[in-house]
Design a protein around this motif. Structure first.
Motif, mmCIF file in Angstrom:
data_model
loop_
_atom_site.group_PDB
_atom_site.id
_atom_site.type_symbol
_atom_site.label_atom_id
_atom_site.label_comp_id
_atom_site.label_asym_id
_atom_site.label_seq_id
_atom_site.Cartn_x
_atom_site.Cartn_y
_atom_site.Cartn_z
ATOM 1 N N ARG A 228 -1.760 1.171 61.462
ATOM 2 C CA ARG A 228 -0.995 2.389 61.808
ATOM 3 C C ARG A 228 0.202 2.594 60.882
ATOM 4 O O ARG A 228 0.946 3.544 61.034
ATOM 5 C CB ARG A 228 -0.459 2.317 63.239
ATOM 6 N N VAL A 229 0.420 1.658 59.955
ATOM 7 C CA VAL A 229 1.584 1.766 59.070
ATOM 8 C C VAL A 229 1.168 1.579 57.611
ATOM 9 O O VAL A 229 0.033 1.174 57.329
ATOM 10 C CB VAL A 229 2.673 0.713 59.435
ATOM 11 N N SER A 230 2.109 1.854 56.700
ATOM 12 C CA SER A 230 1.806 1.703 55.271
ATOM 13 C C SER A 230 1.989 0.238 54.871
ATOM 14 O O SER A 230 2.677 -0.513 55.579
ATOM 15 C CB SER A 230 2.758 2.578 54.461
ATOM 16 N N PRO A 231 1.415 -0.187 53.716
ATOM 17 C CA PRO A 231 1.601 -1.587 53.295
ATOM 18 C C PRO A 231 3.085 -1.991 53.195
ATOM 19 O O PRO A 231 3.440 -3.053 53.695
ATOM 20 C CB PRO A 231 0.885 -1.645 51.935
ATOM 21 N N PRO A 232 3.985 -1.153 52.574
ATOM 22 C CA PRO A 232 5.393 -1.586 52.528
ATOM 23 C C PRO A 232 6.024 -1.746 53.925
ATOM 24 O O PRO A 232 6.827 -2.641 54.140
ATOM 25 C CB PRO A 232 6.092 -0.465 51.752
ATOM 26 N N GLU A 233 5.632 -0.866 54.854
ATOM 27 C CA GLU A 233 6.182 -0.983 56.219
ATOM 28 C C GLU A 233 5.745 -2.303 56.865
ATOM 29 O O GLU A 233 6.537 -2.987 57.514
ATOM 30 C CB GLU A 233 5.691 0.183 57.101
ATOM 31 N N PHE A 234 4.486 -2.651 56.646
ATOM 32 C CA PHE A 234 3.963 -3.891 57.228
ATOM 33 C C PHE A 234 4.653 -5.101 56.591
ATOM 34 O O PHE A 234 5.105 -6.016 57.271
ATOM 35 C CB PHE A 234 2.441 -3.959 57.018
ATOM 36 N N GLU A 235 4.764 -5.053 55.267
ATOM 37 C CA GLU A 235 5.374 -6.159 54.531
ATOM 38 C C GLU A 235 6.828 -6.382 54.968
ATOM 39 O O GLU A 235 7.259 -7.513 55.208
ATOM 40 C CB GLU A 235 5.302 -5.854 53.029
ATOM 41 N N PRO A 253 7.025 -19.366 59.967
ATOM 42 C CA PRO A 253 5.740 -19.648 60.624
ATOM 43 C C PRO A 253 4.571 -19.640 59.647
ATOM 44 O O PRO A 253 4.604 -18.945 58.624
ATOM 45 C CB PRO A 253 5.611 -18.511 61.626
ATOM 46 N N LYS A 254 3.541 -20.406 59.985
ATOM 47 C CA LYS A 254 2.360 -20.524 59.117
ATOM 48 C C LYS A 254 1.140 -19.823 59.729
ATOM 49 O O LYS A 254 0.119 -19.683 59.086
ATOM 50 C CB LYS A 254 2.016 -22.005 58.905
ATOM 51 N N HIS A 255 1.258 -19.456 60.993
ATOM 52 C CA HIS A 255 0.108 -18.851 61.676
ATOM 53 C C HIS A 255 0.507 -17.505 62.264
ATOM 54 O O HIS A 255 1.634 -17.338 62.732
ATOM 55 C CB HIS A 255 -0.421 -19.799 62.753
ATOM 56 N N PHE A 256 -0.445 -16.584 62.242
ATOM 57 C CA PHE A 256 -0.146 -15.194 62.607
ATOM 58 C C PHE A 256 -1.160 -14.681 63.622
ATOM 59 O O PHE A 256 -2.316 -15.100 63.639
ATOM 60 C CB PHE A 256 -0.215 -14.345 61.329
ATOM 61 N N ALA A 257 -0.710 -13.760 64.470
ATOM 62 C CA ALA A 257 -1.635 -13.047 65.373
ATOM 63 C C ALA A 257 -1.433 -11.557 65.147
ATOM 64 O O ALA A 257 -0.308 -11.064 65.228
ATOM 65 C CB ALA A 257 -1.347 -13.404 66.824
ATOM 66 N N TYR A 258 -2.518 -10.841 64.837
ATOM 67 C CA TYR A 258 -2.431 -9.387 64.627
ATOM 68 C C TYR A 258 -2.137 -8.689 65.951
ATOM 69 O O TYR A 258 -2.924 -8.853 66.900
ATOM 70 C CB TYR A 258 -3.762 -8.832 64.108
ATOM 71 N N PHE A 269 -5.189 -4.348 53.653
ATOM 72 C CA PHE A 269 -4.082 -4.902 52.863
ATOM 73 C C PHE A 269 -3.359 -6.048 53.579
ATOM 74 O O PHE A 269 -2.629 -6.810 52.972
ATOM 75 C CB PHE A 269 -3.071 -3.808 52.482
ATOM 76 N N SER A 270 -3.544 -6.161 54.892
ATOM 77 C CA SER A 270 -2.704 -7.109 55.651
ATOM 78 C C SER A 270 -2.936 -8.565 55.252
ATOM 79 O O SER A 270 -1.994 -9.351 55.188
ATOM 80 C CB SER A 270 -2.886 -6.922 57.152
ATOM 81 N N ARG A 271 -4.181 -8.915 54.932
ATOM 82 C CA ARG A 271 -4.473 -10.302 54.595
ATOM 83 C C ARG A 271 -3.643 -10.779 53.394
ATOM 84 O O ARG A 271 -3.040 -11.849 53.422
ATOM 85 C CB ARG A 271 -5.969 -10.459 54.311
ATOM 86 N N GLN A 272 -3.615 -9.962 52.314
ATOM 87 C CA GLN A 272 -2.884 -10.371 51.115
ATOM 88 C C GLN A 272 -1.383 -10.501 51.391
ATOM 89 O O GLN A 272 -0.720 -11.417 50.905
ATOM 90 C CB GLN A 272 -3.140 -9.381 49.959
ATOM 91 N N ILE A 273 -0.858 -9.584 52.196
ATOM 92 C CA ILE A 273 0.568 -9.664 52.554
ATOM 93 C C ILE A 273 0.843 -10.947 53.336
ATOM 94 O O ILE A 273 1.829 -11.649 53.071
ATOM 95 C CB ILE A 273 1.000 -8.403 53.350
ATOM 96 N N LEU A 274 -0.048 -11.278 54.241
ATOM 97 C CA LEU A 274 0.133 -12.513 55.024
ATOM 98 C C LEU A 274 0.104 -13.742 54.112
ATOM 99 O O LEU A 274 0.926 -14.643 54.247
ATOM 100 C CB LEU A 274 -0.957 -12.635 56.099
ATOM 101 N N ILE A 275 -0.831 -13.750 53.158
ATOM 102 C CA ILE A 275 -0.917 -14.882 52.223
ATOM 103 C C ILE A 275 0.375 -14.962 51.412
ATOM 104 O O ILE A 275 0.981 -16.027 51.287
ATOM 105 C CB ILE A 275 -2.151 -14.740 51.299
ATOM 106 N N ASP A 276 0.831 -13.800 50.902
ATOM 107 C CA ASP A 276 2.054 -13.782 50.096
ATOM 108 C C ASP A 276 3.280 -14.250 50.880
ATOM 109 O O ASP A 276 4.221 -14.794 50.314
ATOM 110 C CB ASP A 276 2.335 -12.359 49.569
ATOM 111 N N GLU A 277 3.269 -14.011 52.171
ATOM 112 C CA GLU A 277 4.416 -14.403 52.997
ATOM 113 C C GLU A 277 4.251 -15.797 53.606
ATOM 114 O O GLU A 277 5.005 -16.191 54.493
ATOM 115 C CB GLU A 277 4.666 -13.354 54.102
ATOM 116 N N GLY A 278 3.257 -16.531 53.130
ATOM 117 C CA GLY A 278 3.144 -17.947 53.482
ATOM 118 C C GLY A 278 2.287 -18.282 54.688
ATOM 119 O O GLY A 278 2.286 -19.424 55.153
#
Ligand SMILES: [Zn+2]
Length: 332
Positions: A228-235, A253-258, A269-278
């Motif tokens: 529902r948001v743009s990649p920069p908003e999510f990041e 944190p190392k683990h995420f829940a959508y 795009f969310s997967r790459q942002i999550l990887i980039d953020e650790g």
């Protein structure tokens, strides 16, 4: 009619469970079962996200009797196929603090939406449910927001309307959701300064629970749905969430829940942002078990609710639980 359907379902579950079929499937497939919870509460809610403590306590016993109950880090690191269970809580509701008493020593992870922790902010979905139940309106027309007209003329219709509104509002951009909520507060003359009822944990409580072994994961700052948001908003939101957790707990944190977590809620795009953020893993709300080598950023879960586990007479049933995991004849 509903009751008869439930009884038939229950007897099929009993047959699958007591013939050993469910256990045979589980032990043969050697999968990972991630169980999703939100709140530990006796009272059921329209969103169907509360489970009583006695159910929770039984579910942890049953899980550790069938397979190994492990933390999310252990689950992600596992190399060999084995039946493993992982317990997850989303959002950060206050009632999760009972886990230590109800099931002492069990591994579990709490995914925090950081804007709500130690704040007076309330989840729009929870607030929506509350204000609709308190209102005396018999119908509500939200056509000006491109939403529907909702029938509130009886308790049953209200319950249905609340879950329909929840479904419709969820599809909006976060700014539009806030506009709908503002409008509802205005027309229903709700004063939203009531802070007594905040149902989220405080940072002190989260820290204490983490010190006793609970894992902490990310769930965005504002509980935003990535599609529902743009990649920069999510990041930006993920970065804020990580910073807040790091400030209060001393690690990122190392683990995420959508949030919301269905297929259509997870943008590419969310997967790459999550990887980039650790982040090393991400769980969805897509139903199912996982194989040891499945994509760690699209892990499936089982939404464990009372109506899935209870027998037709309202008692927790192990047969219903193992049948939910195996899903023979697509019963669940
Ligand atoms: Zn959530």
């Amino acid at each position: 009619m509903m009751k008869i359907k439930r009884i038939i379902k229950y007897f099929i579950a009993l047959a699958c469970h007591f013939t050993g079929f469910n256990y045979w499937r589980i032990w043969h497939l050697k999968k990972h079962y991630i169980l999703m919870f939100h709140r530990l509460e006796e009272k059921q809610d329209a969103l169907n996200i509360s489970i009583p403590v006695n159910y929770f306590s039984l579910l942890t016993k049953w899980s550790s009797g069938i397979g190994e109950l492990v933390s999310m880090s252990t689950l992600i690191d596992a190399q060999n196929p084995k039946v493993r269970f992982c317990i997850t809580f989303d959002d950060g509701f206050k009632t999760v603090s009972q886990v230590g008493k109800v099931a002492p020593g069990i591994p579990y992870i709490l995914y925090l939406s950081t804007a709500y922790i130690d704040s007076e902010k309330e989840f729009w979905a929870i607030e929506l449910e509350k204000i609709m139940y308190e209102s005396n309106l018999t119908s509500l027309n939200l056509a000006s927001f491109n939403l529907n007209e909702y029938d509130l003329s009886s308790d049953l219709k209200k319950k249905h309307a609340v879950s329909m509104m929840n479904y419709d509002v969820k599809k909006l951009h976060p700014a539009d959701i806030e506009a709908v909520m503002k409008y509802l507060r205005l027309i229903l003359a709700i004063n939203n300064n009531d802070t007594e009822d905040n149902c989220f944990l405080k940072w002190g409580e989260v820290k204490e629970m983490h010190d006793k072994g609970m894992e902490v994961g990310g769930h965005t700052h504002n509980h935003i749905i990535s599609s529902r948001v743009s990649p920069p908003e999510f990041e930006t939101d993920i970065r804020i969430s990580n910073k807040v957790i790091s400030k209060h707990l001393g690690f990122t944190p190392k683990h995420f829940a959508y949030p919301n977590g269905r297929k259509q809620d997870i943008s590419v795009f969310s997967r790459q942002i999550l990887i980039d953020e650790g982040y090393l893993s991400a769980v969805t709300t897509i139903e199912g078990a996982n194989n040891v080598n499945d994509n760690p950023y699209l892990l499936k879960r089982f939404n464990v609710s009372v109506d899935r586990i209870a027998n037709p007479w309202g008692y927790p049933s192990k047969a219903m639980f193992t049948t939910m995991l195996v899903n023979p004849l697509r019963l669940h």
